[in-house]
Write an enzyme that holds these catalytic residues in place. Sequence first.
Site, short mmCIF file in Angstrom:
data_model
loop_
_atom_site.label_atom_id
_atom_site.label_comp_id
_atom_site.label_asym_id
_atom_site.label_seq_id
_atom_site.Cartn_x
_atom_site.Cartn_y
_atom_site.Cartn_z
N GLU A 1 -6.50 -9.40 3.44
CA GLU A 1 -5.65 -8.76 4.45
C GLU A 1 -5.68 -9.65 5.68
O GLU A 1 -6.75 -9.87 6.27
CB GLU A 1 -6.16 -7.37 4.83
CG GLU A 1 -5.85 -6.31 3.81
CD GLU A 1 -6.17 -4.90 4.28
OE1 GLU A 1 -5.96 -4.59 5.47
OE2 GLU A 1 -6.65 -4.11 3.44
N ASN B 1 -6.69 1.43 2.87
CA ASN B 1 -7.40 2.69 3.14
C ASN B 1 -6.95 3.79 2.18
O ASN B 1 -7.73 4.68 1.85
CB ASN B 1 -7.14 3.13 4.59
CG ASN B 1 -7.68 2.13 5.60
OD1 ASN B 1 -8.56 1.33 5.30
ND2 ASN B 1 -7.16 2.17 6.82
N GLU C 1 -12.56 -2.01 2.39
CA GLU C 1 -13.17 -1.84 3.72
C GLU C 1 -14.22 -0.74 3.73
O GLU C 1 -14.18 0.17 4.57
CB GLU C 1 -12.08 -1.58 4.76
CG GLU C 1 -11.16 -2.76 4.94
CD GLU C 1 -10.19 -2.67 6.12
OE1 GLU C 1 -10.05 -1.61 6.72
OE2 GLU C 1 -9.58 -3.72 6.43
N GLU D 1 0.85 -1.20 0.00
CA GLU D 1 0.00 0.00 0.00
C GLU D 1 0.88 1.24 0.00
O GLU D 1 2.00 1.21 0.52
CB GLU D 1 -0.88 -0.05 1.26
CG GLU D 1 -1.77 1.18 1.43
CD GLU D 1 -2.84 1.00 2.52
OE1 GLU D 1 -2.89 -0.06 3.16
OE2 GLU D 1 -3.63 1.95 2.71
N GLN E 1 1.37 -6.68 5.41
CA GLN E 1 1.69 -6.35 4.04
C GLN E 1 3.04 -6.97 3.70
O GLN E 1 3.42 -7.94 4.35
CB GLN E 1 1.68 -4.84 3.87
CG GLN E 1 0.30 -4.24 4.17
CD GLN E 1 0.14 -2.79 3.74
OE1 GLN E 1 0.98 -2.19 3.09
NE2 GLN E 1 -0.97 -2.18 4.15
O1 AHR Z 1 -3.06 -2.97 6.10
C1 AHR Z 1 -3.26 -1.80 6.83
C2 AHR Z 1 -4.69 -1.31 6.74
O2 AHR Z 1 -5.54 -2.20 7.39
C3 AHR Z 1 -5.28 -1.21 5.36
O3 AHR Z 1 -4.99 0.00 4.75
C4 AHR Z 1 -6.76 -1.29 5.63
O4 AHR Z 1 -7.45 -1.86 4.57
C5 AHR Z 1 -6.85 -2.11 6.90
O5 AHR Z 1 -7.66 -1.50 7.84
#
Ligand code: AHR
Length: 502
Positions: A292, A72, A173, A27, A352
Amino acid sequence: MKKAKMVIDKDFKIDEIDKNIYGSFVEHLGRAIYTGIYQPGHPAADEEGFRKDVIELVKELQVPIVRYPGGNFVSNYYWEDGVGPKDQRKPRLDLAWITLEPNEVGLNEFMSWAKKAETEVMMAVNLGTRGVADACNLLEYCNIDANSYYSNMRRAHGYEKPHDIKVWCLGNEMDGPWQVGAKTPKEYGRLAEETAKAMKMIDPTIQLVSCGSSSIGMPTFPEWEAVTLEHTYNYVDYVSLHQYYGNRENDTADFLAMSMDMEQFIKSVIATCDYVKAKKRSKKELKLSFDEWNVWYHSNEADSKIKEKKPWGVAPPLLEDIYNFEDALLVGLMLITLMKHADRVKMACMAQLVNVIAPIMTDAEGGAWRQTIFYPFLHASIYGRGIALEPVIETTKHDTSKHTDVSDVEAIAVYNPEKEEVTIFAVNRNVDDDVNFTSDIRGFEGYKVLEYIVMENDDMKAVNSLNNQRVKPHNKTDYTFDDGIFTTNMKKCSWNVIRFGK
Ligand code: AHR
Protein backbone atom coordinates in the site's frame (compact mmCIF):
# COMPACT_ATOMS: atom_id res chain seq x y z
CA MET A 1 23.23 27.26 -11.35
CA LYS A 2 21.52 23.96 -10.43
CA LYS A 3 23.07 20.89 -12.03
CA ALA A 4 22.66 17.14 -12.14
CA LYS A 5 24.88 14.67 -13.95
CA MET A 6 23.88 11.06 -14.33
CA VAL A 7 26.07 8.26 -15.67
CA ILE A 8 24.37 5.10 -16.91
CA ASP A 9 25.99 1.82 -17.79
CA LYS A 10 24.73 -1.72 -18.42
CA ASP A 11 27.16 -3.02 -15.81
CA PHE A 12 25.69 -0.94 -12.97
CA LYS A 13 22.99 -3.51 -12.26
CA ILE A 14 20.80 -3.33 -9.18
CA ASP A 15 18.56 -6.23 -10.18
CA GLU A 16 15.82 -7.27 -12.56
CA ILE A 17 12.67 -5.33 -11.72
CA ASP A 18 9.85 -7.66 -10.72
CA LYS A 19 6.85 -6.57 -12.76
CA ASN A 20 4.72 -7.01 -9.64
CA ILE A 21 6.06 -3.71 -8.26
CA TYR A 22 3.49 -2.15 -10.60
CA GLY A 23 0.63 -3.84 -8.76
CA SER A 24 -2.46 -2.14 -7.40
CA PHE A 25 -5.27 -2.67 -4.94
CA VAL A 26 -9.06 -2.95 -4.98
CA GLU A 27 -10.81 -3.01 -1.62
CA HIS A 28 -14.48 -3.31 -0.79
CA LEU A 29 -14.46 0.34 0.20
CA GLY A 30 -16.39 3.37 -0.97
CA ARG A 31 -17.06 3.21 -4.71
CA ALA A 32 -14.13 0.97 -5.63
CA ILE A 33 -16.37 -2.01 -6.38
CA TYR A 34 -19.90 -0.67 -6.61
CA THR A 35 -20.09 2.06 -9.31
CA GLY A 36 -16.33 1.58 -9.73
CA ILE A 37 -15.45 -1.70 -11.40
CA TYR A 38 -19.04 -2.99 -11.17
CA GLN A 39 -22.18 -1.16 -12.17
CA PRO A 40 -24.86 -3.26 -13.83
CA GLY A 41 -27.13 -1.07 -15.91
CA HIS A 42 -24.42 1.45 -16.76
CA PRO A 43 -24.10 1.96 -20.53
CA ALA A 44 -20.51 0.68 -20.36
CA ALA A 45 -21.39 -2.43 -18.32
CA ASP A 46 -20.76 -5.89 -19.79
CA GLU A 47 -22.95 -8.96 -19.31
CA GLU A 48 -21.56 -9.49 -15.78
CA GLY A 49 -22.03 -5.85 -14.79
CA PHE A 50 -18.36 -4.85 -15.06
CA ARG A 51 -17.63 -1.42 -16.50
CA LYS A 52 -15.73 -1.90 -19.74
CA ASP A 53 -14.47 1.70 -19.69
CA VAL A 54 -12.74 0.98 -16.36
CA ILE A 55 -11.33 -2.32 -17.60
CA GLU A 56 -9.83 -0.50 -20.58
CA LEU A 57 -8.06 2.01 -18.32
CA VAL A 58 -6.75 -0.75 -16.05
CA LYS A 59 -5.42 -2.56 -19.13
CA GLU A 60 -3.78 0.65 -20.27
CA LEU A 61 -1.87 0.74 -16.97
CA GLN A 62 -0.79 -2.90 -17.47
CA VAL A 63 -1.34 -3.71 -13.82
CA PRO A 64 0.17 -7.16 -13.23
CA ILE A 65 -1.41 -7.95 -9.83
CA VAL A 66 -4.27 -6.55 -7.74
CA ARG A 67 -4.60 -6.96 -3.99
CA TYR A 68 -8.13 -7.89 -2.84
CA PRO A 69 -10.54 -7.64 -0.90
CA GLY A 70 -8.79 -5.40 1.68
CA GLY A 71 -7.38 -3.53 3.40
CA ASN A 72 -9.10 -2.89 6.68
CA PHE A 73 -12.24 -4.44 5.16
CA VAL A 74 -10.77 -7.94 5.19
CA SER A 75 -10.36 -8.04 8.96
CA ASN A 76 -14.07 -8.57 9.48
CA TYR A 77 -14.92 -10.19 6.13
CA TYR A 78 -16.67 -13.53 5.76
CA TRP A 79 -15.77 -14.65 2.26
CA GLU A 80 -18.59 -17.22 2.25
CA ASP A 81 -21.06 -14.28 2.20
CA GLY A 82 -19.82 -13.35 -1.26
CA VAL A 83 -20.07 -16.71 -3.05
CA GLY A 84 -22.98 -18.79 -4.36
CA PRO A 85 -26.29 -17.66 -5.84
CA LYS A 86 -26.52 -13.87 -5.74
CA ASP A 87 -30.17 -13.84 -4.66
CA GLN A 88 -29.24 -15.69 -1.47
CA ARG A 89 -26.42 -13.38 -0.46
CA LYS A 90 -26.94 -11.25 2.63
CA PRO A 91 -25.78 -7.68 3.24
CA ARG A 92 -23.36 -7.35 6.17
CA LEU A 93 -21.99 -4.53 8.31
CA ASP A 94 -18.50 -3.51 7.28
CA LEU A 95 -16.92 -2.33 10.52
CA ALA A 96 -13.81 -0.91 8.86
CA TRP A 97 -15.64 1.78 6.91
CA ILE A 98 -19.01 1.85 8.76
CA THR A 99 -20.84 0.92 5.58
CA LEU A 100 -23.09 -1.85 4.35
CA GLU A 101 -21.53 -4.54 2.16
CA PRO A 102 -24.21 -5.89 -0.20
CA ASN A 103 -22.06 -8.90 -1.20
CA GLU A 104 -23.17 -8.68 -4.82
CA VAL A 105 -19.51 -8.98 -5.76
CA GLY A 106 -17.44 -11.64 -4.08
CA LEU A 107 -14.32 -13.58 -4.87
CA ASN A 108 -15.61 -15.45 -7.94
CA GLU A 109 -16.85 -12.26 -9.56
CA PHE A 110 -13.59 -10.53 -8.74
CA MET A 111 -11.58 -13.36 -10.29
CA SER A 112 -13.66 -13.00 -13.41
CA TRP A 113 -13.06 -9.23 -13.47
CA ALA A 114 -9.31 -9.78 -12.99
CA LYS A 115 -9.20 -12.08 -16.01
CA LYS A 116 -10.91 -9.40 -18.10
CA ALA A 117 -8.52 -6.75 -16.79
CA GLU A 118 -5.58 -9.07 -17.61
CA THR A 119 -4.24 -9.08 -14.08
CA GLU A 120 -3.49 -11.57 -11.30
CA VAL A 121 -5.02 -11.46 -7.83
CA MET A 122 -3.23 -11.17 -4.51
CA MET A 123 -5.73 -12.45 -1.98
CA ALA A 124 -5.84 -11.38 1.66
CA VAL A 125 -7.20 -13.61 4.45
CA ASN A 126 -9.01 -12.36 7.53
CA LEU A 127 -6.76 -12.70 10.56
CA GLY A 128 -8.70 -10.06 12.50
CA THR A 129 -11.90 -11.84 13.47
CA ARG A 130 -10.96 -15.22 12.02
CA GLY A 131 -8.01 -17.58 11.96
CA VAL A 132 -6.29 -20.72 10.68
CA ALA A 133 -9.38 -22.75 9.78
CA ASP A 134 -11.09 -20.04 7.75
CA ALA A 135 -7.93 -19.17 5.86
CA CYS A 136 -7.51 -22.88 5.01
CA ASN A 137 -11.11 -23.18 3.85
CA LEU A 138 -10.75 -20.16 1.59
CA LEU A 139 -7.52 -21.49 0.10
CA GLU A 140 -9.10 -24.89 -0.50
CA TYR A 141 -12.07 -23.21 -2.20
CA CYS A 142 -9.77 -21.17 -4.44
CA ASN A 143 -6.89 -23.47 -5.27
CA ILE A 144 -7.66 -27.15 -4.74
CA ASP A 145 -8.87 -29.62 -7.34
CA ALA A 146 -9.81 -32.49 -4.98
CA ASN A 147 -13.07 -34.20 -4.17
CA SER A 148 -13.20 -32.17 -0.96
CA TYR A 149 -15.82 -30.06 0.80
CA TYR A 150 -14.69 -26.59 -0.29
CA SER A 151 -13.45 -27.64 -3.74
CA ASN A 152 -16.88 -29.14 -4.33
CA MET A 153 -18.53 -25.98 -3.02
CA ARG A 154 -16.63 -23.98 -5.64
CA ARG A 155 -17.75 -26.41 -8.35
CA ALA A 156 -21.33 -26.15 -7.15
CA HIS A 157 -21.00 -22.37 -7.55
CA GLY A 158 -20.10 -22.85 -11.20
CA TYR A 159 -16.30 -22.75 -11.09
CA GLU A 160 -15.06 -26.20 -12.10
CA LYS A 161 -11.37 -25.34 -12.20
CA PRO A 162 -9.52 -23.81 -9.24
CA HIS A 163 -8.62 -20.11 -9.42
CA ASP A 164 -5.02 -20.96 -8.55
CA ILE A 165 -4.22 -17.74 -6.70
CA LYS A 166 -0.48 -17.54 -6.13
CA VAL A 167 0.03 -14.69 -3.64
CA TRP A 168 -1.71 -14.48 -0.24
CA CYS A 169 -1.55 -11.81 2.47
CA LEU A 170 -1.73 -13.02 6.05
CA GLY A 171 -4.14 -10.35 7.27
CA ASN A 172 -3.88 -6.58 6.95
CA GLU A 173 -2.27 -3.94 9.18
CA MET A 174 -2.65 -6.10 12.25
CA ASP A 175 -0.51 -3.64 14.27
CA GLY A 176 -3.05 -0.82 13.82
CA PRO A 177 -5.41 0.00 16.71
CA TRP A 178 -8.06 0.86 14.09
CA GLN A 179 -8.00 -2.71 12.78
CA VAL A 180 -10.83 -5.01 13.81
CA GLY A 181 -9.08 -7.75 15.75
CA ALA A 182 -5.71 -5.91 15.97
CA LYS A 183 -2.96 -7.95 17.60
CA THR A 184 0.20 -7.55 19.63
CA PRO A 185 3.34 -8.63 17.75
CA LYS A 186 3.43 -11.93 19.64
CA GLU A 187 -0.25 -12.65 19.05
CA TYR A 188 0.04 -11.92 15.35
CA GLY A 189 3.35 -13.73 15.00
CA ARG A 190 1.95 -16.97 16.39
CA LEU A 191 -1.34 -16.75 14.47
CA ALA A 192 0.36 -15.90 11.19
CA GLU A 193 2.94 -18.66 11.68
CA GLU A 194 0.30 -21.34 12.21
CA THR A 195 -1.87 -20.00 9.38
CA ALA A 196 1.09 -19.91 7.02
CA LYS A 197 2.16 -23.43 7.97
CA ALA A 198 -1.29 -24.86 7.32
CA MET A 199 -1.79 -22.90 4.09
CA LYS A 200 1.50 -24.18 2.68
CA MET A 201 0.40 -27.74 3.56
CA ILE A 202 -2.68 -27.21 1.42
CA ASP A 203 -0.83 -25.58 -1.47
CA PRO A 204 2.99 -25.45 -1.27
CA THR A 205 3.16 -23.40 -4.48
CA ILE A 206 1.66 -20.25 -2.93
CA GLN A 207 3.64 -17.24 -1.78
CA LEU A 208 2.80 -15.63 1.54
CA VAL A 209 3.08 -12.07 2.83
CA SER A 210 3.63 -11.49 6.55
CA CYS A 211 2.05 -8.28 7.83
CA GLY A 212 4.57 -5.55 8.50
CA SER A 213 3.95 -2.16 10.10
CA SER A 214 1.16 0.10 8.88
CA SER A 215 3.68 2.92 8.46
CA ILE A 216 7.15 3.91 9.59
CA GLY A 217 5.43 6.16 12.14
CA MET A 218 3.85 3.33 14.12
CA PRO A 219 5.13 3.24 17.73
CA THR A 220 5.77 -0.50 17.39
CA PHE A 221 7.97 -0.12 14.29
CA PRO A 222 10.43 -1.92 13.83
CA GLU A 223 9.90 -4.12 16.88
CA TRP A 224 6.76 -5.42 15.15
CA GLU A 225 8.83 -6.78 12.23
CA ALA A 226 11.55 -8.19 14.51
CA VAL A 227 9.07 -10.10 16.70
CA THR A 228 6.55 -11.23 14.09
CA LEU A 229 9.20 -12.38 11.61
CA GLU A 230 10.84 -14.53 14.27
CA HIS A 231 7.64 -16.57 14.02
CA THR A 232 6.80 -16.33 10.34
CA TYR A 233 10.25 -16.13 8.68
CA ASN A 234 10.50 -19.77 7.64
CA TYR A 235 7.03 -19.90 6.12
CA VAL A 236 6.64 -16.60 4.32
CA ASP A 237 8.15 -15.04 1.21
CA TYR A 238 7.48 -11.34 1.79
CA VAL A 239 6.93 -8.83 4.55
CA SER A 240 4.57 -5.94 3.82
CA LEU A 241 5.11 -2.18 4.10
CA HIS A 242 2.40 0.48 3.90
CA GLN A 243 2.89 4.24 3.64
CA TYR A 244 0.81 7.24 2.59
CA TYR A 245 1.88 10.89 2.42
CA GLY A 246 0.05 14.22 2.32
CA ASN A 247 0.90 17.87 1.87
CA ARG A 248 -1.03 18.82 4.99
CA GLU A 249 0.98 21.98 5.68
CA ASN A 250 0.89 23.18 2.10
CA ASP A 251 4.67 23.01 1.92
CA THR A 252 5.40 21.65 -1.55
CA ALA A 253 9.18 21.54 -1.19
CA ASP A 254 8.94 19.42 1.93
CA PHE A 255 6.14 17.28 0.48
CA LEU A 256 8.36 16.39 -2.49
CA ALA A 257 11.12 15.34 -0.08
CA MET A 258 8.91 12.70 1.52
CA SER A 259 10.10 9.94 -0.78
CA MET A 260 13.30 10.13 1.30
CA ASP A 261 11.25 8.88 4.26
CA MET A 262 9.95 6.04 2.10
CA GLU A 263 13.53 5.13 1.26
CA GLN A 264 14.46 5.15 4.94
CA PHE A 265 11.48 2.90 5.68
CA ILE A 266 12.60 0.38 3.02
CA LYS A 267 16.18 0.36 4.32
CA SER A 268 15.05 -0.16 7.92
CA VAL A 269 12.75 -3.05 6.97
CA ILE A 270 15.56 -4.69 4.98
CA ALA A 271 17.85 -4.32 8.01
CA THR A 272 15.25 -5.87 10.31
CA CYS A 273 14.60 -8.79 7.93
CA ASP A 274 18.32 -9.43 7.69
CA TYR A 275 18.67 -9.27 11.48
CA VAL A 276 16.08 -12.04 11.78
CA LYS A 277 17.82 -13.94 8.99
CA ALA A 278 21.12 -13.75 10.90
CA LYS A 279 19.49 -14.72 14.17
CA LYS A 280 17.93 -17.75 12.54
CA ARG A 281 21.14 -18.66 10.67
CA SER A 282 18.83 -18.76 7.65
CA LYS A 283 19.92 -18.85 4.03
CA LYS A 284 16.64 -17.36 2.89
CA GLU A 285 16.38 -13.67 2.02
CA LEU A 286 12.99 -12.14 2.62
CA LYS A 287 11.42 -10.00 -0.10
CA LEU A 288 9.54 -6.77 0.51
CA SER A 289 5.97 -6.20 -0.61
CA PHE A 290 5.19 -2.48 -0.46
CA ASP A 291 1.56 -3.36 -0.85
CA GLU A 292 0.00 0.00 0.00
CA TRP A 293 1.55 3.28 -1.08
CA ASN A 294 0.23 6.57 -2.40
CA VAL A 295 -0.73 10.13 -1.51
CA TRP A 296 -3.79 10.17 0.77
CA TYR A 297 -5.11 13.19 2.66
CA HIS A 298 -7.39 15.32 0.47
CA SER A 299 -10.53 13.40 1.41
CA ASN A 300 -9.89 12.92 5.15
CA GLU A 301 -12.27 15.60 6.38
CA ALA A 302 -15.11 14.70 4.01
CA ASP A 303 -14.79 11.05 5.03
CA SER A 304 -15.21 11.66 8.75
CA LYS A 305 -18.43 13.55 8.01
CA ILE A 306 -19.82 10.72 5.87
CA LYS A 307 -18.97 8.13 8.52
CA GLU A 308 -20.48 10.22 11.34
CA LYS A 309 -23.59 11.49 9.57
CA LYS A 310 -24.47 8.67 7.19
CA PRO A 311 -23.33 5.36 8.64
CA TRP A 312 -24.14 1.99 7.00
CA GLY A 313 -24.70 3.30 3.49
CA VAL A 314 -23.86 1.22 0.43
CA ALA A 315 -20.80 2.45 -1.48
CA PRO A 316 -20.58 6.03 -0.19
CA PRO A 317 -17.95 8.23 -1.89
CA LEU A 318 -15.16 7.54 0.61
CA LEU A 319 -11.44 8.30 0.13
CA GLU A 320 -12.13 10.11 -3.14
CA ASP A 321 -8.94 12.15 -3.20
CA ILE A 322 -8.79 14.40 -6.23
CA TYR A 323 -5.11 14.49 -7.07
CA ASN A 324 -3.25 17.57 -8.19
CA PHE A 325 -0.02 18.08 -10.10
CA GLU A 326 2.30 17.98 -7.08
CA ASP A 327 0.75 14.66 -6.02
CA ALA A 328 1.74 13.23 -9.41
CA LEU A 329 5.31 14.37 -8.78
CA LEU A 330 5.47 12.62 -5.41
CA VAL A 331 3.95 9.49 -6.94
CA GLY A 332 6.73 9.62 -9.55
CA LEU A 333 9.32 9.98 -6.78
CA MET A 334 7.82 7.03 -4.91
CA LEU A 335 7.98 4.91 -8.06
CA ILE A 336 11.65 5.84 -8.51
CA THR A 337 12.28 4.83 -4.89
CA LEU A 338 10.69 1.42 -5.47
CA MET A 339 12.77 0.87 -8.62
CA LYS A 340 15.96 1.86 -6.77
CA HIS A 341 15.31 -1.03 -4.40
CA ALA A 342 14.49 -3.56 -7.10
CA ASP A 343 16.80 -6.09 -5.45
CA ARG A 344 14.55 -6.41 -2.38
CA VAL A 345 11.21 -4.79 -3.19
CA LYS A 346 9.65 -7.49 -5.34
CA MET A 347 6.04 -6.49 -5.08
CA ALA A 348 4.20 -3.20 -4.54
CA CYS A 349 0.61 -2.02 -4.84
CA MET A 350 -0.40 1.51 -5.54
CA ALA A 351 -3.38 1.97 -3.21
CA GLN A 352 -5.79 1.94 -4.76
CA LEU A 353 -7.02 1.49 -8.34
CA VAL A 354 -10.54 2.85 -8.86
CA ASN A 355 -12.31 5.77 -7.12
CA VAL A 356 -10.70 5.14 -3.72
CA ILE A 357 -7.38 7.09 -3.57
CA ALA A 358 -7.07 6.04 -7.16
CA PRO A 359 -5.57 6.85 -10.55
CA ILE A 360 -8.89 5.93 -12.22
CA MET A 361 -12.18 7.68 -11.37
CA THR A 362 -15.68 6.97 -12.52
CA ASP A 363 -18.77 9.05 -12.83
CA ALA A 364 -21.73 6.85 -11.91
CA GLU A 365 -23.80 8.64 -14.56
CA GLY A 366 -20.97 9.11 -17.04
CA GLY A 367 -17.53 7.95 -18.08
CA ALA A 368 -14.25 7.03 -16.46
CA TRP A 369 -11.23 9.35 -16.34
CA ARG A 370 -7.54 9.60 -15.52
CA GLN A 371 -6.32 11.42 -12.41
CA THR A 372 -2.95 13.23 -12.47
CA ILE A 373 -1.24 10.29 -10.74
CA PHE A 374 -2.34 7.96 -13.54
CA TYR A 375 0.49 9.16 -15.76
CA PRO A 376 3.69 8.54 -13.76
CA PHE A 377 2.30 5.12 -12.87
CA LEU A 378 1.54 4.44 -16.55
CA HIS A 379 5.05 5.42 -17.65
CA ALA A 380 6.74 3.36 -14.93
CA SER A 381 4.57 0.34 -15.60
CA ILE A 382 5.18 0.42 -19.36
CA TYR A 383 8.80 1.55 -19.60
CA GLY A 384 10.07 0.48 -16.17
CA ARG A 385 10.40 -3.21 -17.03
CA GLY A 386 13.85 -4.74 -17.22
CA ILE A 387 16.97 -4.20 -15.16
CA ALA A 388 17.21 -1.33 -12.71
CA LEU A 389 20.57 0.41 -13.08
CA GLU A 390 22.39 1.95 -10.12
CA PRO A 391 21.75 5.70 -10.37
CA VAL A 392 25.22 7.27 -10.33
CA ILE A 393 24.18 10.91 -9.97
CA GLU A 394 25.91 14.06 -8.91
CA THR A 395 23.25 16.63 -8.19
CA THR A 396 22.93 19.94 -6.41
CA LYS A 397 20.83 19.74 -3.24
CA HIS A 398 18.55 21.86 -1.09
CA ASP A 399 17.01 21.80 2.38
CA THR A 400 13.30 21.89 3.20
CA SER A 401 11.48 22.56 6.48
CA LYS A 402 11.89 18.97 7.67
CA HIS A 403 14.47 17.43 5.34
CA THR A 404 18.11 18.23 4.70
CA ASP A 405 20.30 17.46 1.70
CA VAL A 406 17.39 16.83 -0.61
CA SER A 407 18.67 16.02 -4.09
CA ASP A 408 17.33 18.44 -6.70
CA VAL A 409 17.05 15.62 -9.21
CA GLU A 410 16.01 12.14 -8.22
CA ALA A 411 16.38 9.56 -11.00
CA ILE A 412 16.73 5.93 -12.00
CA ALA A 413 17.39 4.20 -15.31
CA VAL A 414 15.88 0.92 -16.46
CA TYR A 415 17.47 -1.20 -19.17
CA ASN A 416 15.30 -3.54 -21.19
CA PRO A 417 17.67 -5.91 -23.04
CA GLU A 418 14.91 -7.63 -25.06
CA LYS A 419 13.66 -4.37 -26.48
CA GLU A 420 17.13 -2.82 -26.54
CA GLU A 421 15.80 0.23 -24.75
CA VAL A 422 16.90 2.23 -21.77
CA THR A 423 14.63 4.70 -19.97
CA ILE A 424 15.50 7.39 -17.47
CA PHE A 425 12.81 8.38 -14.97
CA ALA A 426 13.65 11.68 -13.27
CA VAL A 427 11.97 14.30 -11.12
CA ASN A 428 13.32 17.79 -10.64
CA ARG A 429 11.85 18.42 -7.20
CA ASN A 430 13.38 21.84 -6.76
CA VAL A 431 10.41 24.20 -6.48
CA ASP A 432 12.40 27.32 -7.42
CA ASP A 433 14.92 26.40 -10.08
CA ASP A 434 15.34 24.52 -13.31
CA VAL A 435 18.28 22.12 -13.37
CA ASN A 436 20.87 21.65 -16.09
CA PHE A 437 20.59 17.86 -16.51
CA THR A 438 23.18 15.77 -18.31
CA SER A 439 23.19 12.06 -18.79
CA ASP A 440 26.15 10.09 -20.06
CA ILE A 441 24.88 6.95 -21.79
CA ARG A 442 28.00 6.24 -23.86
CA GLY A 443 27.92 2.62 -22.66
CA PHE A 444 24.84 2.13 -24.85
CA GLU A 445 26.41 2.26 -28.26
CA GLY A 446 24.21 3.14 -31.20
CA TYR A 447 21.28 4.25 -29.03
CA LYS A 448 19.33 7.36 -29.91
CA VAL A 449 16.58 9.31 -28.17
CA LEU A 450 13.23 7.67 -28.90
CA GLU A 451 11.10 10.09 -26.96
CA TYR A 452 11.28 12.61 -24.14
CA ILE A 453 8.02 12.73 -22.17
CA VAL A 454 7.43 15.39 -19.53
CA MET A 455 4.80 16.53 -17.11
CA GLU A 456 5.22 20.13 -16.02
CA ASN A 457 2.70 22.67 -14.82
CA ASP A 458 2.86 26.17 -13.38
CA ASP A 459 0.02 25.35 -11.02
CA MET A 460 0.97 22.80 -8.37
CA LYS A 461 -2.70 22.44 -7.48
CA ALA A 462 -3.99 21.78 -11.01
CA VAL A 463 -6.34 18.79 -11.14
CA ASN A 464 -8.12 16.70 -13.75
CA SER A 465 -11.80 15.92 -14.04
CA LEU A 466 -14.14 13.95 -16.28
CA ASN A 467 -14.20 16.68 -18.91
CA ASN A 468 -10.90 18.42 -18.36
CA GLN A 469 -7.43 16.85 -18.43
CA ARG A 470 -5.38 19.84 -17.22
CA VAL A 471 -2.50 17.64 -16.12
CA LYS A 472 -1.17 15.24 -18.69
CA PRO A 473 2.16 14.42 -20.31
CA HIS A 474 3.52 15.88 -23.54
CA ASN A 475 6.64 15.36 -25.61
CA LYS A 476 9.59 17.69 -25.32
CA THR A 477 12.11 18.48 -28.04
CA ASP A 478 14.47 21.01 -26.47
CA TYR A 479 17.38 18.73 -25.63
CA THR A 480 20.66 17.82 -27.24
CA PHE A 481 22.13 14.37 -27.72
CA ASP A 482 25.72 14.29 -28.94
CA ASP A 483 28.21 11.41 -28.69
CA GLY A 484 26.13 9.65 -26.05
CA ILE A 485 25.65 12.74 -23.87
CA PHE A 486 22.08 13.87 -23.32
CA THR A 487 21.54 17.42 -22.06
CA THR A 488 18.41 19.35 -21.22
CA ASN A 489 17.11 22.14 -19.06
CA MET A 490 14.98 20.13 -16.65
CA LYS A 491 12.10 22.33 -15.55
CA LYS A 492 11.52 22.93 -11.86
CA CYS A 493 8.84 20.61 -10.51
CA SER A 494 8.73 18.22 -13.45
CA TRP A 495 8.34 14.50 -14.15
CA ASN A 496 10.65 13.35 -16.97
CA VAL A 497 10.76 10.11 -18.93
CA ILE A 498 13.66 9.95 -21.38
CA ARG A 499 13.59 6.91 -23.65
CA PHE A 500 16.58 5.71 -25.62
CA GLY A 501 16.70 2.81 -28.06
CA LYS A 502 18.39 1.48 -31.15
O1 AHR B 1 -6.11 1.89 1.42
C1 AHR B 1 -6.95 2.40 2.41
C2 AHR B 1 -6.66 1.77 3.77
O2 AHR B 1 -5.40 2.17 4.22
C3 AHR B 1 -6.59 0.28 3.81
O3 AHR B 1 -7.83 -0.31 3.97
C4 AHR B 1 -5.75 0.02 5.03
O4 AHR B 1 -5.02 -1.16 4.93
C5 AHR B 1 -4.88 1.25 5.13
O5 AHR B 1 -4.90 1.79 6.41
